[in-house]
Motif scaffolding. Structure first.
Motif: not given
Length: 318
Positions: A69, A90, A101, A103, A124
């Motif tokens: 992100a 995203i 992902l 983050i 997100v």
């Protein structure tokens, strides 16, 4: 001053030598592997195309993004080049085929990379939910951690459960041997890595940090990172017997003592060699260990390589 200049000269020589090492390896070893010619017709639904009734979680080569992100982190042209690891949102990453992902959050639930901030984690989560609503059989691994030097956001585990509850696959060792169809309609493996607050408990909706491992090294030298990735991957059990996810990051990291400290030109030293890395896992007899493969600035070819090897595993060719 002279010592500093001499050190920079040596650093440049080292980087040049390591870049040439990868070029030579690519020329000699190539980048072909089982499934390397596979290109999904629809990257947004590439897992679905491989038949969710037979595709098992431990067969998947998961294309992931590093510092996912960061597409709008910091200030454009000022601080962003020092921390931006992705140019896509995203949602756009998921649409192009990313399925893991990474983050990083701080105490006020804003996403960060070191000291630089970007949008709220709500952005997100909303992108993840939008993607899930538009697809049917795509599974996502969502890793969220409190960034080093920061406190955990208050009640963050409850926030994740409230936002994603209907999609969360509960922490369970049996998940690794299950097919996608056996997990549906649940579709998110959410790994929450707090720094101080209690870690997720066995059987709960969130997964604890021990279920997603890696061996990150802090270097901007591409061959050093490439070989380190192979070394540590080779030390893992095969995916068929492993009860945790293991990540390899095809990235290198800018160093403060080097003149080039922007992410993109540094990570581009290793970025083109993702397919060669997969090929080398076969050359070295460790392809059965590869699972999560992450990158900076993800693109379609990276996704195709991961989907291709996944397809080969399903077909019994790898």
């Amino acid at each position: 001053m002279g010592g500093c200049f001499s050190k920079q000269v040596e650093r440049r020589k080292a980087i040049s030598t390591e870049k040439k090492t990868l070029v030579d390896l690519n020329q000699n070893g190539g980048c072909d592997f089982p499934g390397s010619d596979y290109h999904p017709a629809d990257r947004k639904n590439w897992m679905s195309a491989l038949n969710p009734d037979v595709l098992r979680i431990n067969q998947i080569v998961w294309p992931g993004t590093h510092d996912s992100a960061t597409n709008k982190i910091g200030f454009p042209l000022v601080t962003r080049p020092f921390a931006q690891c992705q140019s896509l949102s995203i949602y756009e990453q998921l649409k192009i085929g990313a399925r893991v992902l990474d983050i990083r959050v701080q105490e006020n639930s804003r996403v960060c990379h070191g000291i630089l901030l970007t949008y709220s984690v709500d952005v997100v989560i909303n992108d993840v939910k939008k993607f899930l609503q538009e697809t049917q059989s795509e599974i996502i691994i969502l890793e969220i951690r409190t960034e080093y030097g920061h406190d955990d956001p208050p009640d963050f585990d409850k926030y994740l459960e409230d936002q994603l509850g209907e999609f969360l696959i509960h922490q369970d060792d049996h998940v690794f041997n299950k097919t996608i169809s056996e997990l549906l309609p649940k579709r998110v493996i959410c790994v929450w890595k707090p720094r101080k607050t209690p870690h997720p408990k066995a059987g709960g909706p969130l997964w604890s940090s021990g279920y997603l491992k890696d061996n990150w090294i802090d270097t901007d030298l591409p061959s050093t990172k490439f070989e380190s990735n192979l070394k540590y991957l080779g030390e893992q059990p095969p995916v068929s017997s492993r009860k945790y996810f293991y990540r390899v990051e095809n990235t290198v990291t800018p160093q403060a003592d080097n003149p080039i400290v922007c992410v993109k030109p540094v990570t581009n030293r290793i970025h083109p060699y993702a397919r060669m890395f997969i090929a080398q896992t076969f050359v070295r007899g460790i392809a059965d260990r590869l699972q999560i493969f992450s990158t900076d600035f993800i693109d379609g070819d990276f996704v195709d390589a991961c989907a291709g090897l996944t397809s080969a595993r399903v077909e019994g060719k790898a």
